[in-house]
Design an enzyme around this catalytic site. Structure first.
Site: not given
Length: 854
Positions: A319, A529
């Site tokens: 990520d 997020e």
């Protein structure tokens, strides 16, 4: 002995998650079975021979380049030509050439440039084509004008796996016309704490739904194995984030998931079994830790479990800068993540240093060449399977020539169907005093009625789309950013006017003539997020303006239908009590007509579509009921998992308790955050040019009002876009950057002996001057000081924490109506970045402290 319900993962695909009860002793050393996934996708000798041939000619430098993924905001074709990176990405806030409204031809032109640069061997001697990855989260959601499907939480309520597969196919088509080969989707998290800011990216709290949906979405995106797998418009899919991202303590994104391995497997890994079964080519590792070990650094999870035990033969991608949290790593190097099993490293900004450091680590043995070879083989396997080496540049591919696929009518119709199926009817009470002309219940509504539509979400496409929509967080978008979308109001208006009814849009529930019914659309502001994490579940606890609007209508004896926009179940007992009907609409995306299809009767007063949506997340009874999941001991929900009323099965909801729990106080050690991870809802950056004209923005990039004096763009300190970089243009004279309240506030009193603390990185300094001011009203500041010396000392040494003592201006002992939290003024060139601005009582131990004696 402890008895738990355990889902034993059978080897047969049809029974991947069948459940039965098993008694066993829970021990840390007890072996856990992670069965090999039975998939029709088998190793192809021809594919492996092609990989062998490619790898036989590759140098260490070329192999490392395949495994590094930069981001287009920090990267261009010249750098691609120099290094030959195997992939690149666009983040949620970036588009080709910085053009947010870029059309498919522009995306294709950029894709062609990168492709051609990657196969240009003049500098790096490599001709291996690169691929482009993007977050196609609910449709091709970063692209201007694309079809936006409901976010995953709404799709979970539809409970229709075939619908999910169709959405996967439609998304792949829209991605294909922009030349992008790889989608970072689907998210297959199983959320256990609804405070998590990514809750809406999850299909359900129930692993069974997630398991069924994950395989269906992968098949839609990639095609079916032994049929159209990775052919034509199909794209490479990514199951994310492996593993445990939905189970972190306190719902904190990128936090720690503290559970035993059986729970990790049976709950949080459910979607990966079906995704691998369907042939998913990529798995993204998770930011979170599992029992305090970062997943990006866990060889057990990434290699032993995922690749060896489960049999995943694709590649693992990291990520965004997540490698930096692995022990022994930083932004510019991370042998630990490679050794753990990460194959492709997402390094948005620091890719050059990372490349050189990784080459060095391989040559000195910190990363074994066998590990690099395995990673390269896995990545090339996906490229060869997709047919990359035979397809040519993106614009030459057959699927890329179908520009009409972007926002195609059949995709819009599919999204509209998904909206209808995702709506969950929580309340539809019988009306008192026969208020309704058409039925005993307020819903459904005759389109020939006199209808008032109000609420801050009624004509707000950005709100109904949510995060990951044109921009990452979804903030600062307007209806103009969604040119092909339909607001909920416009969807209602079309049908009402078509049937001869009357409809009025009002922001504040005011009306010209008393309506027969009011439809109030309200809910959460967009977020994504990390920035979307919350501490409590009560909707609008501090400012109940939407509740006041509902009550004002109720007081006038007007039937009220609430349409609630949210990315998670929230405690809305007060709003439910003030509504005659209440619909959980989640984040429906671009096709607001789907709401009208269900709320309104047709022209002949017949039901068009009944409610079929059922809760895939339990709805809280109490505002502090953060962890509430199907199967919990002492399960006590307001609306249980699977709940959902319909016109055929109505049910009155009684008046609900409105008692709330005590409000949590902010911990003094954490202080009061102003710009920490993201902006608070009442704070903006302001850029003032030499004429003192302000340009206030919550966006991640901006320019002063004159278009030249000061520029701002996002940068990364610890996390994605958690800082802002400001550049004063030396040709344009003075300017000021301020972190400012939207409206002046008198909330902060007795500021003496407290500090404004922030992180700063100075890249260039003025020859002289530079004034720092903190906590200012319109007349004066708590502290104001020349910081030219400090700026010079901080230049080019990286990020440092600075704490400025408040109360240095003794002539101003109290401040009323504070406007600016922090501001920096300069008359000459200045280039710096700021992050993590907070009011604190105790500073960090390593802070540079500017006290009153300075």
């Amino acid at each position: 002995m402890l008895t738990i319900k355990r889902r034993f993962l059978q080897h047969t695909p049809a029974a991947l998650l069948s459940a039965f009860t098993l008694s066993f002793s829970v021990m840390a050393t007890e072996p856990v079975d992670w069965p090999m996934v039975n998939t029709k996708l088998k190793s192809d000798p021809a594919v492996e021979r092609q990989i062998d041939k490619l790898m036989a000619t590759m140098s260490i430098e070329q192999k490392v380049a395949q495994l590094i993924q930069p981001e287009i905001a920090y990267f261009d074709a010249e750098k691609m030509r120099k290094y030959g990176f195997g992939s690149y990405l666009n983040g949620g806030n970036t588009a080709p050439y910085g053009n947010k409204t870029a059309d498919p031809k522009t995306w294709l032109r950029f894709a062609d440039e990168m492709y051609l640069a990657s196969i240009d061997s003049s500098q790096d001697q490599s001709t291996i084509p690169t691929i482009w990855g993007t977050d196609a989260m609910h449709g091709h959601s970063n692209v201007y004008g694309a079809t936006l499907f409901p976010h995953n939480i709404g799709l979970g309520a539809a409970n229709d796996a075939q619908l999910i597969k169709k959405i996967g196919k439609a998304t792949a088509r829209e991605v294909s016309v922009t030349g992008i080969e790889w989608s970072f989707a689907p998210t297959v998290a199983v959320v256990r704490d609804d405070r998590w800011g990514r809750t809406y990216e999850s299909y359900s709290e129930d692993p069974d739904i997630v398991q069924r949906y994950a395989g269906a979405m992968v098949s839609g995106l990639q095609g079916d194995i032994n049929d159209d797998f990775l052919k034509g418009y199909h794209r490479i899919a990514t199951a994310k984030h492996f593993v445990g991202d939905g189970g972190t303590e306190n719902g904190i994104d990128r936090g720690n998931t503290v559970i035993d391995e059986e729970t990790l497997r049976d709950i949080h890994a459910a979607g990966y079994f079906s995704a691998i079964e369907s042939g998913v080519q990529s798995v993204m590792a998770s930011f979170n830790s599992w029992n305090s070990e970062r997943v990006h650094g866990s060889k057990y999870l990434l290699t032993t479990v995922l690749k060896q035990k489960m049999g995943f033969d694709g590649f693992v991608v990291s990520d965004w800068n997540a490698h930096k949290f692995v022990k022994g790593c930083d932004l510019e190097q991370c042998a630990g993540a490679f050794n753990a099993g990460v194959d492709v490293m997402m390094v948005p900004e620091h890719y050059e240093a990372f490349y050189h450091n990784t080459v060095k680590q391989v040559k000195q043995g910190d990363i074994k060449i066998a590990r690099i070879d395995d990673a390269v083989r896995r990545f090339l396997r996906a490229k060869v399977r997709w047919g990359l080496f035979a397809k040519g540049k993106p614009s030459s591919r057959e699927e890329s020539k179908n520009a009409s696929w972007l926002n195609a009518p059949e995709h819009k119709a599919l999204a509209r169907e998904a909206v209808r199926k995702s709506l969950v009817l929580l309340k539809n009470n019988k009306l008192k005093n026969n208020q309704s002309k058409n039925s005993q219940n307020v819903l459904p509504i005759s389109p020939r009625s006199k209808i008032l539509v109000t609420g801050n979400g009624a004509h707000n496409i950005a709100k109904q789309a949510g995060g990951w929509s044109v921009s990452w967080q979804g903030t600062d978008n307007t209806n103009a950013d969604f040119p092909n979308a339909v607001s909920i109001y416009d969807g209602l208006k079309e049908q009402v006017l078509g049937a001869g009814g009357e409809i009025e849009l009002s922001k504040n529930a005011q009306f010209k003539e008393k309506p027969d019914v009011a439809i109030v659309v309200f809910g959460e502001e967009p977020y994504a997020e990390w920035f979307g994490d919350i501490q409590g579940l009560e909707y609008q606890r501090d400012d109940k303006k939407d509740l006041a609007l509902l009550k004002s209508l109720q007081a006038q004896n007007i039937p009220v239908v609430s349409v609630f926009i949210s990315g998670r179940p929230l405690w809305v007992n007060k709003e439910l009590n003030a509504s005659d009907a209440f619909v959980a609409a989640w984040l429906p995306g671009s096709e607001g007509q789907g709401v009208a299809d269900v709320l309104l009767l047709d022209k002949n007063d017949a039901v068009q579509y009944d409610f079929t949506g059922k809760l895939s997340f339990s709805w809280p009874k109490f505002d502090d009921q953060f962890i509430l999941n199907k199967g919990d001991k002492n399960y006590d929900s307001l609306f249980a998992y699977g709940y959902g009323l319909s016109y055929k099965a109505p049910k009155n909801v009684k008046i609900l308790s409105e008692k709330t729990s005590p409000k949590m106080n902010v911990n003094d050690s954490q202080g009061t955050p102003f710009f920490v991870r993201n902006l608070a809802s009442n704070v903006r950056w302001a850029l003032s040019d030499k004429t003192q004209t302000n340009m206030m923005t919550k966006s991640s990039s901006a320019m002063s009002a004159d278009g030249k004096s000061i520029s701002m763009q996002s940068v990364n300190l610890a996390y994605q876009e958690d800082g802002r970089q400001f550049v004063w243009n030396n040709k344009e004279g003075a300017g000021k950057v301020s972190l400012r309240f939207e409206q002046a506030t008198g909330e902060f009193e007795n500021l003496d002996k407290q500090f404004i603390q922030f992180d700063i990185r100075v890249d260039d300094t003025p020859i002289e001057g530079g004034v720092l001011s903190v906590m200012c009203d319109k007349q004066t500041c708590s502290t104001q000081t020349n910081i030219a010396t400090q700026l010079t000392q901080l230049k080019s040494i990286g990020w440092k924490t600075v704490a400025v003592q408040l109360g240095c201006n003794k002539a101003q002992s109290t401040l009323s109506e504070i406007t600016d939290i922090l501001s920096i003024s300069a008359q000459q060139p200045l280039n710096l970045a700021i992050a993590n601005v907070a009011l604190v009582k105790a500073t960090k131990s390593n802070s540079i402290i500017l006290n009153c004696s300075n």
